[in-house]
Structure formats: C-alpha cells, structure tokens
Design an enzyme around this catalytic site. Structure first.
Site, PDB file in Angstrom:
ATOM      1  N   GLY A  33     -44.953 -30.003  65.932  1.00  0.00           N
ATOM      2  CA  GLY A  33     -44.955 -29.738  64.497  1.00  0.00           C
ATOM      3  C   GLY A  33     -43.928 -30.542  63.737  1.00  0.00           C
ATOM      4  N   HIS A  39     -47.307 -38.635  63.887  1.00  0.00           N
ATOM      5  CA  HIS A  39     -48.290 -37.669  64.400  1.00  0.00           C
ATOM      6  C   HIS A  39     -49.663 -37.932  63.772  1.00  0.00           C
ATOM      7  CE1 HIS A  39     -44.473 -35.129  64.582  1.00  0.00           C
ATOM      8  NE2 HIS A  39     -44.873 -35.119  65.843  1.00  0.00           N
ATOM      9  N   GLY A 150     -47.647 -40.722  71.667  1.00  0.00           N
ATOM     10  CA  GLY A 150     -46.941 -41.838  71.036  1.00  0.00           C
ATOM     11  C   GLY A 150     -45.964 -42.503  71.998  1.00  0.00           C
ATOM     12  N   LYS A 152     -43.316 -43.715  71.135  1.00  0.00           N
ATOM     13  CA  LYS A 152     -41.959 -43.333  70.725  1.00  0.00           C
ATOM     14  C   LYS A 152     -41.296 -42.614  71.909  1.00  0.00           C
ATOM     15  CE  LYS A 152     -38.854 -41.230  67.866  1.00  0.00           C
ATOM     16  NZ  LYS A 152     -38.525 -40.064  68.641  1.00  0.00           N
ATOM     17  N   ASP A 153     -42.105 -41.796  72.620  1.00  0.00           N
ATOM     18  CA  ASP A 153     -41.622 -41.107  73.823  1.00  0.00           C
ATOM     19  C   ASP A 153     -42.178 -41.855  75.036  1.00  0.00           C
ATOM     20  OD1 ASP A 153     -40.307 -38.541  72.676  1.00  0.00           O
ATOM     21  OD2 ASP A 153     -42.165 -38.768  71.576  1.00  0.00           O
ATOM     22  N   SER A 188     -39.486 -39.447  63.255  1.00  0.00           N
ATOM     23  CA  SER A 188     -39.217 -38.355  64.182  1.00  0.00           C
ATOM     24  C   SER A 188     -39.047 -37.090  63.359  1.00  0.00           C
ATOM     25  CB  SER A 188     -37.922 -38.649  64.952  1.00  0.00           C
ATOM     26  OG  SER A 188     -37.437 -37.459  65.541  1.00  0.00           O
ATOM     27  N   SER A 189     -39.486 -35.965  63.906  1.00  0.00           N
ATOM     28  CA  SER A 189     -39.282 -34.692  63.202  1.00  0.00           C
ATOM     29  C   SER A 189     -37.793 -34.469  62.963  1.00  0.00           C
ATOM     30  CB  SER A 189     -39.849 -33.544  64.043  1.00  0.00           C
ATOM     31  OG  SER A 189     -41.205 -33.807  64.338  1.00  0.00           O
TER      32      SER A 189
HETATM   33  P1  AMP Z   1     -43.422 -34.274  69.100  1.00  0.00           P
HETATM   34  O1  AMP Z   1     -43.953 -33.408  67.997  1.00  0.00           O
HETATM   35  O2  AMP Z   1     -42.116 -34.918  68.794  1.00  0.00           O
HETATM   36  O3  AMP Z   1     -43.478 -33.601  70.451  1.00  0.00           O
HETATM   37  O4  AMP Z   1     -44.448 -35.491  69.214  1.00  0.00           O
HETATM   38  C1  AMP Z   1     -45.815 -35.280  69.402  1.00  0.00           C
HETATM   39  C2  AMP Z   1     -46.459 -36.603  69.698  1.00  0.00           C
HETATM   40  O5  AMP Z   1     -46.243 -37.484  68.604  1.00  0.00           O
HETATM   41  C3  AMP Z   1     -45.862 -37.299  70.926  1.00  0.00           C
HETATM   42  O6  AMP Z   1     -46.896 -37.924  71.650  1.00  0.00           O
HETATM   43  C4  AMP Z   1     -44.927 -38.306  70.313  1.00  0.00           C
HETATM   44  O7  AMP Z   1     -44.688 -39.422  71.136  1.00  0.00           O
HETATM   45  C5  AMP Z   1     -45.698 -38.692  69.074  1.00  0.00           C
HETATM   46  N1  AMP Z   1     -44.804 -39.293  68.086  1.00  0.00           N
HETATM   47  C6  AMP Z   1     -43.698 -38.740  67.545  1.00  0.00           C
HETATM   48  N2  AMP Z   1     -43.104 -39.627  66.716  1.00  0.00           N
HETATM   49  C7  AMP Z   1     -43.848 -40.758  66.733  1.00  0.00           C
HETATM   50  C8  AMP Z   1     -43.746 -42.028  66.108  1.00  0.00           C
HETATM   51  N3  AMP Z   1     -42.760 -42.325  65.275  1.00  0.00           N
HETATM   52  N4  AMP Z   1     -44.692 -42.950  66.387  1.00  0.00           N
HETATM   53  C9  AMP Z   1     -45.707 -42.662  67.243  1.00  0.00           C
HETATM   54  N5  AMP Z   1     -45.850 -41.493  67.866  1.00  0.00           N
HETATM   55  C10 AMP Z   1     -44.943 -40.544  67.612  1.00  0.00           C
END
Ligand code: AMP
Length: 281
Positions: A33, A39, A150, A152-153, A188-189
């Site tokens: 979220g 996202h 993503g 990013k991770d 990033s969140s």
């Molecule tokens: P999270 O909510 O942070 O767990 O991220 C959920 C998904 O979104 C994961 O697959 C992350 O790698 C992807 N994600 C988060 N930030 C980015 C970004 N800046 N670019 C691409 N994917 C992202």
C-alpha cells in the site's frame, strides 16, 4: 473495482470471472500500500498483459525486523483505492493479519542458498523469510498466472524467483524497471516520510548509482571502484548502510570485474531507510 478482505469471497469473485472467461489470464500485484507511480506501473503493465488484475495491500509484519519501521509504515486505504480505480484494477484484496496467518505465523524456513545472506538479508534479519512466506501465501490464495514485481527490490525478485522454482509454483514472475521521480529518486512508500530537504539529500543515492554506471569501464580493481563510489556517496548527507557491487544472478559481491553486475545501495536519510540499485554491466 471490487474490494475483498476475505479469502472465500476473493476466490469466489475470481472463479466467477474464470467461469465466464475460461481462457482468461489472471495477473497479480502484491503490495504493502501507500501506492505511488511505481506500483501503478506494475498494475498498468499487468492490465496490458492480463485479462483480470488483482492487487493486494497487506503490510506484512513478518518482513519487518524493526517494530518502529512497521509502526511508521504509511497506510492510506482510501487514497490507494482511488489510485487503483484510476488504472482500472479489477480486484483489491485487503486482508487482515488473521486472514493471512490463521493460527499464527508459521515457522518454516526456505533455503535460499545464500541469496538471503547478503545486502538486505545481512542487515534485516529474517526479512526474506517473511517476504517469501507472505508471497507464497498470497500466491496460494489468489492463484494467478502472472505476478509482477519491481526491480526497485532487486534482491526480492531473485528471492521470489528462487521460491517459485523450489516449490514448483506455476506462476510467471515478471520483473519491471524502477520508476523514479523526475529528479531521479526511486519512488518508495517511505519517501512520504521525507521532508523537502531530505528528498534533495536522498538524490545522492541515484547520483552515486549513475556515477557507478559511467565509471565502470575505467581501469582499476573492484575494490578501488567500490571505495571511489563510497567516497562519492559520503560527500552527501546520508548514512550509508551498504554499497555492494554484485553478480545479477547469485547476488554475491564480486571481487574481479565481470559481466552482469549491479550496484546496490541501502542508506538512512534521517530515520528513513532507502534502497536503490542500477545494472552497471
Ligand atoms: P511494496 O509496496 O514496497 O512492497 O512494493 C510492492 C511492489 O512494488 C514491489 O514489487 C516493489 O518492488 C514495487 N515497487 C515499489 N517501488 C517501485 C518503484 N519505484 N519502481 C518499480 N517498482 C516499485
């Protein structure tokens, strides 16, 4: 967009859709979220490649090794729902902790063959066991054909691919590029927790990564390259946790120059921990 909090109801929506569309491809985007363009790009790509897209929002406690980080993690249900509607997401799964872990958190461990021992894994105890556990559980609940993650991770993508191979899970894992702000900061969140001047300071991360890409072909050892980048980074105001030059497959730090290499950084901007990476060869 339908919103479901319970597994039975979620499954009913998906199976009803499949009954009417027997060849449909189901796409899945798991998130925690506080959604942003990174996202949304996953959802939009999933929408292009699939017939029906499920997004989950679950702030998974088992992947946080720091309870302050978990408490502080931004939560934004109404805004998230509007954003998901704006990209035509079909179904939002918004479960409670009991729904995901009935009877408590299971205590099995997956052997990641060292993928989880470096970088994020070295600094965040059991982080990837928590990530893999929740993703496996979500995969079992949603049962999609494709799941989108993503880069990013970067390390997380390798962990999920490993888990899927190990468990013979029949889901295609689709990695997508990092989405950045126009200044270059990886979205990033956690960026919501930064003030304007911290956001500027945080740009040292992407500047260092770009510098790594530009300088990679210069003479010199990996060790001196890494030192040069660390010195470059330390001219900024962030506290570096790690800067690693790693093999894209094994994720192990390299000692000799080679192909298929990424530079990965984790650093604290004030209290907020940020990560980013770039493929340099
Ligand atoms: P999270 O909510 O942070 O767990 O991220 C959920 C998904 O979104 C994961 O697959 C992350 O790698 C992807 N994600 C988060 N930030 C980015 C970004 N800046 N670019 C691409 N994917 C992202």
């Amino acid at each position: 967009m339908k919103v479901e909090a319970q597994i039975d109801q979620l499954r009913e929506v998906i199976s009803r859709y499949k009954e009417n569309n027997p060849n449909a491809i189901i796409g899945f985007v798991p998130t925690m979220g506080a959604l942003h363009e990174g996202h949304l790009n996953l959802i939009e790509t999933a929408k292009q490649q699939c017939d029906f897209v499920v997004c989950s929002i679950f702030v998974n406690p088992t992947q946080f090794n720091d309870s302050k980080d978990l408490d502080r993690y931004p939560r934004n249900k109404e805004a998230d729902q509007l954003l998901l509607e704006s990209v035509n997401c079909d179904l939002l799964f918004y479960p409670t902790e009991d729904e995901i872990y009935p009877g408590g958190v299971p205590n099995y461990k997956i052997d990641f063959q060292g993928l989880d021992k470096v970088m994020e894994g070295a600094f965040r105890d059991n982080h990837f066991q928590g990530v893999a556990m929740v993703v496996e559980r979500l995969f079992e609940i949603v049962n999609p054909d494709r799941a989108f993650f993503g880069l990013k991770d970067f390390q997380q993508v390798a962990i999920i691919k490993h888990m899927v191979r190990l468990r013979n899970i029949d889901i295609d894992i689709i990695p997508l590029p990092i989405v950045r702000s126009k200044e270059g900061l990886a979205l990033s969140s956690r960026n919501q927790l930064l003030n304007a001047s911290e956001k500027k300071d945080a740009l040292i991360i992407v500047q260092t990564l770009n510098h790594a890409k530009e300088q990679w072909n210069d003479q010199g050892s990996v060790e001196s390259f890494k030192q040069m980048l660390t010195d470059f980074f330390n001219k900024g105001n962030l506290r570096l946790e790690y800067l690693e030059i790693v093999d894209n497959e094994t994720l192990q730090p390299i000692t000799e120059k080679q192909k298929n290499v990424s530079c990965c950084i984790a650093a604290y901007c004030g209290e907020v921990r940020l990560i980013d990476n770039i493929q340099i060869s």
